[in-house]
Design a protein around this motif. Sequence first.
Motif, PDB file in Angstrom:
ATOM      1  N   PRO A   6      -2.014  -2.315  -4.892  1.00  0.00           N
ATOM      2  CA  PRO A   6      -1.555  -3.601  -4.345  1.00  0.00           C
ATOM      3  C   PRO A   6      -1.757  -4.765  -5.307  1.00  0.00           C
ATOM      4  O   PRO A   6      -0.959  -5.705  -5.317  1.00  0.00           O
ATOM      5  N   PHE A   7      -2.805  -4.714  -6.118  1.00  0.00           N
ATOM      6  CA  PHE A   7      -3.028  -5.788  -7.091  1.00  0.00           C
ATOM      7  C   PHE A   7      -1.894  -5.847  -8.096  1.00  0.00           C
ATOM      8  O   PHE A   7      -1.383  -6.925  -8.424  1.00  0.00           O
ATOM      9  N   ILE A  22     -15.190   2.468   2.835  1.00  0.00           N
ATOM     10  CA  ILE A  22     -14.529   3.096   3.977  1.00  0.00           C
ATOM     11  C   ILE A  22     -13.656   2.082   4.706  1.00  0.00           C
ATOM     12  O   ILE A  22     -12.514   2.380   5.104  1.00  0.00           O
ATOM     13  N   ALA A  23     -14.162   0.864   4.877  1.00  0.00           N
ATOM     14  CA  ALA A  23     -13.398  -0.167   5.582  1.00  0.00           C
ATOM     15  C   ALA A  23     -12.096  -0.481   4.851  1.00  0.00           C
ATOM     16  O   ALA A  23     -11.017  -0.572   5.471  1.00  0.00           O
ATOM     17  N   VAL A  24     -12.175  -0.655   3.524  1.00  0.00           N
ATOM     18  CA  VAL A  24     -10.976  -0.959   2.750  1.00  0.00           C
ATOM     19  C   VAL A  24      -9.971   0.180   2.837  1.00  0.00           C
ATOM     20  O   VAL A  24      -8.762  -0.041   3.019  1.00  0.00           O
ATOM     21  N   LYS A  25     -10.440   1.422   2.710  1.00  0.00           N
ATOM     22  CA  LYS A  25      -9.532   2.563   2.744  1.00  0.00           C
ATOM     23  C   LYS A  25      -8.894   2.723   4.115  1.00  0.00           C
ATOM     24  O   LYS A  25      -7.710   3.050   4.227  1.00  0.00           O
ATOM     25  N   PHE A  76       0.820  -1.218   0.000  1.00  0.00           N
ATOM     26  CA  PHE A  76       0.000   0.000   0.000  1.00  0.00           C
ATOM     27  C   PHE A  76       0.853   1.267   0.000  1.00  0.00           C
ATOM     28  O   PHE A  76       0.330   2.363   0.201  1.00  0.00           O
ATOM     29  N   ALA A  77       2.164   1.134  -0.236  1.00  0.00           N
ATOM     30  CA  ALA A  77       3.049   2.295  -0.230  1.00  0.00           C
ATOM     31  C   ALA A  77       2.776   3.192  -1.429  1.00  0.00           C
ATOM     32  O   ALA A  77       2.434   2.725  -2.522  1.00  0.00           O
ATOM     33  N   LYS A  78       2.946   4.519  -1.218  1.00  0.00           N
ATOM     34  CA  LYS A  78       2.772   5.509  -2.280  1.00  0.00           C
ATOM     35  C   LYS A  78       3.992   6.430  -2.316  1.00  0.00           C
ATOM     36  O   LYS A  78       4.716   6.564  -1.330  1.00  0.00           O
ATOM     37  N   ARG A  79       4.160   7.075  -3.471  1.00  0.00           N
ATOM     38  CA  ARG A  79       5.222   8.065  -3.597  1.00  0.00           C
ATOM     39  C   ARG A  79       4.753   9.462  -3.231  1.00  0.00           C
ATOM     40  O   ARG A  79       5.533  10.315  -2.830  1.00  0.00           O
ATOM     41  N   SER A  80       3.457   9.734  -3.456  1.00  0.00           N
ATOM     42  CA  SER A  80       2.900  11.058  -3.181  1.00  0.00           C
ATOM     43  C   SER A  80       1.401  10.912  -2.979  1.00  0.00           C
ATOM     44  O   SER A  80       0.835   9.828  -3.191  1.00  0.00           O
ATOM     45  N   ALA A  81       0.759  12.001  -2.580  1.00  0.00           N
ATOM     46  CA  ALA A  81      -0.684  11.962  -2.337  1.00  0.00           C
ATOM     47  C   ALA A  81      -1.454  11.654  -3.607  1.00  0.00           C
ATOM     48  O   ALA A  81      -2.551  11.088  -3.558  1.00  0.00           O
ATOM     49  N   ALA A 137     -12.703  -5.580  -4.334  1.00  0.00           N
ATOM     50  CA  ALA A 137     -11.880  -5.823  -5.527  1.00  0.00           C
ATOM     51  C   ALA A 137     -11.529  -4.533  -6.246  1.00  0.00           C
ATOM     52  O   ALA A 137     -10.362  -4.295  -6.600  1.00  0.00           O
ATOM     53  N   VAL A 138     -12.517  -3.687  -6.481  1.00  0.00           N
ATOM     54  CA  VAL A 138     -12.277  -2.494  -7.293  1.00  0.00           C
ATOM     55  C   VAL A 138     -11.382  -1.494  -6.575  1.00  0.00           C
ATOM     56  O   VAL A 138     -10.561  -0.817  -7.205  1.00  0.00           O
ATOM     57  N   THR A 139     -11.482  -1.393  -5.249  1.00  0.00           N
ATOM     58  CA  THR A 139     -10.623  -0.455  -4.534  1.00  0.00           C
ATOM     59  C   THR A 139      -9.188  -0.965  -4.417  1.00  0.00           C
ATOM     60  O   THR A 139      -8.239  -0.171  -4.427  1.00  0.00           O
ATOM     61  N   LEU A 140      -9.007  -2.287  -4.328  1.00  0.00           N
ATOM     62  CA  LEU A 140      -7.652  -2.823  -4.283  1.00  0.00           C
ATOM     63  C   LEU A 140      -6.974  -2.783  -5.653  1.00  0.00           C
ATOM     64  O   LEU A 140      -5.767  -2.614  -5.748  1.00  0.00           O
ATOM     65  N   VAL A 141      -7.754  -2.947  -6.702  1.00  0.00           N
ATOM     66  CA  VAL A 141      -7.178  -2.933  -8.048  1.00  0.00           C
ATOM     67  C   VAL A 141      -6.908  -1.518  -8.524  1.00  0.00           C
ATOM     68  O   VAL A 141      -5.906  -1.254  -9.180  1.00  0.00           O
ATOM     69  N   SER A 142      -7.813  -0.586  -8.182  1.00  0.00           N
ATOM     70  CA  SER A 142      -7.735   0.748  -8.778  1.00  0.00           C
ATOM     71  C   SER A 142      -7.516   1.880  -7.791  1.00  0.00           C
ATOM     72  O   SER A 142      -7.368   3.022  -8.207  1.00  0.00           O
ATOM     73  N   ASP A 143      -7.538   1.621  -6.500  1.00  0.00           N
ATOM     74  CA  ASP A 143      -7.277   2.641  -5.484  1.00  0.00           C
ATOM     75  C   ASP A 143      -8.229   3.833  -5.661  1.00  0.00           C
ATOM     76  O   ASP A 143      -9.424   3.700  -5.477  1.00  0.00           O
ATOM     77  N   GLY A 144      -7.700   5.007  -6.028  1.00  0.00           N
ATOM     78  CA  GLY A 144      -8.549   6.184  -6.173  1.00  0.00           C
ATOM     79  C   GLY A 144      -9.615   6.011  -7.235  1.00  0.00           C
ATOM     80  O   GLY A 144     -10.752   6.477  -7.085  1.00  0.00           O
ATOM     81  N   GLY A 145      -9.266   5.335  -8.326  1.00  0.00           N
ATOM     82  CA  GLY A 145     -10.255   5.056  -9.362  1.00  0.00           C
ATOM     83  C   GLY A 145     -11.377   4.176  -8.842  1.00  0.00           C
ATOM     84  O   GLY A 145     -12.535   4.303  -9.250  1.00  0.00           O
TER      85      GLY A 145
END
Length: 498
Positions: A86-87, A244-247, A75-80, A199-207
């Motif tokens: 993660p997928f 919300i739970a996933v985030k 779940f690491a990021k370089r910037s906001a 699934a969609v939040t883990l694959v696409s994060d903000g999308g």
Amino acid sequence: MRNPSLAPAPGDAVGALPSHWPRAVAWALVAATLVHAVVFIATVANPLVISDAWYFVDVFLRKYVDGQLTLGDFFAKRSAMDHALPFHKLLLLLNYRLFGVDLSVDAWIGFAFAVATLWLFRVALKRATPARDFADWPVQLAWVAMCAVYVSLNTSEIFEWPLLTLAFVALFCCFALYLAAWRALEGARAWPIVVAVFAVTLVSDGGGVIAVIAAALATGLYGLRTGETKPALRAIGAMVLACIAVKLVSWALAPPMQSIPMAGGPHAAAVSLPRLALAMTVPLSSGVLYPMQAQQVFHSFGHAVDMALRLGFIVAHAVFWWQAWRRRPTAAWFLAVATMLLFYGLCAGVLIGRVPQYGEAAFLQPRYIVFYQLHVVALLLMAVCWYVERRPSLDPANTKRVGGAMIAACLGLVLLQAPLDRQAWIRAPYQQAYVQRLAVQMEALADKPEVAPDKCMPQITVCRMPEPVRVRVVVFLRDHHLNVYSPAFRQRHGFEAD
């Protein structure tokens, strides 16, 4: 109890058995489209480590091989404004284990999910359409047009760069979420919604968050249209709570953001409001004809065609929402509304996340066309809803005229693919030569990683990383015989022997 407005429309009863020709022709056209895409991917998909992949190899894969990887690294990021993805990181680990970091595999995975999405389109149409109408030419050719647009070579970059092809995985999860939400509104259990949101939040994060918002808004519109607020609120609640739970979990696991800069730099771009307003219409025409393609296909008339498409689609969007309010909610209706909202949300993401950095030209980046095509899919779905609901009230002459207009529009979208395919194949040898040059420069890096090659190519982003980082990641790939530094990889992709 289901709302009376959702009851079958008059004329839904199946009469004489329809001809099998429309379905046979539709399957043949879609099969030809997919076979062509397979050949193209096999020809142009870039297997090398390029662009963002250098970052992921260094801060993720290298740590895994050294035994230092933690769950938080997924779940690491370089910037906001970066995405955790993660997928994608999990895919990189599997790729390392099975293929030695051959990134062309990602293109095949993305394409497989694109094919699965085309099947979801057909499922939605079938559930929303009486058997007689579903088997008729307008509906079958509408599905063909959706398929043609969805895997179009409107920009070949989508299939040349496997990371972009993986966008089809996220989109599949979006459509699966929308169909799960619709099933819940029909009375099915809500747990598939939770799975789809996960699934969609883990694959696409903000999308993925944008996709959940689109699903919630479409569900709200359903509640307003039908008066069935309780099932709508239950579905919205399940989506929001799951998101919300996933985030929260991902934020809790994520380590502090990395300091390695993203491609493009942190500088702010000057933005002209009039030019920005015009640029914001680029996604409309680009859904079927990228402006650069318009110039190549129509030459001196290219700009006029591009502007005409933008104006036409502005009108089409106004009609879309008028029909969304008037039409009977069905699976296709819900998918159309949610997909159109997803399109708006993703365009807003470009406006908020990319325009401040790259200026209004951000809308012209070919990588986003895979998202721009969504509004065309939504328009076609709503057109089918309109045709199916209006057909019983039309006399035979009007039915033929309306059906003929739909057939003509769908065939126009399908036939447009011919010049787009031609331009893509003209570009293909240059793409192959570009990949060969990338390989040569990567080899030069292996010989002396502390010195970046002269005129280092843009996609070898490691050249612009600090020297210790560059040495670390290049030596890692070289010493572990991964990607272009593997003899088996070089033989598989036809690179010249050392």
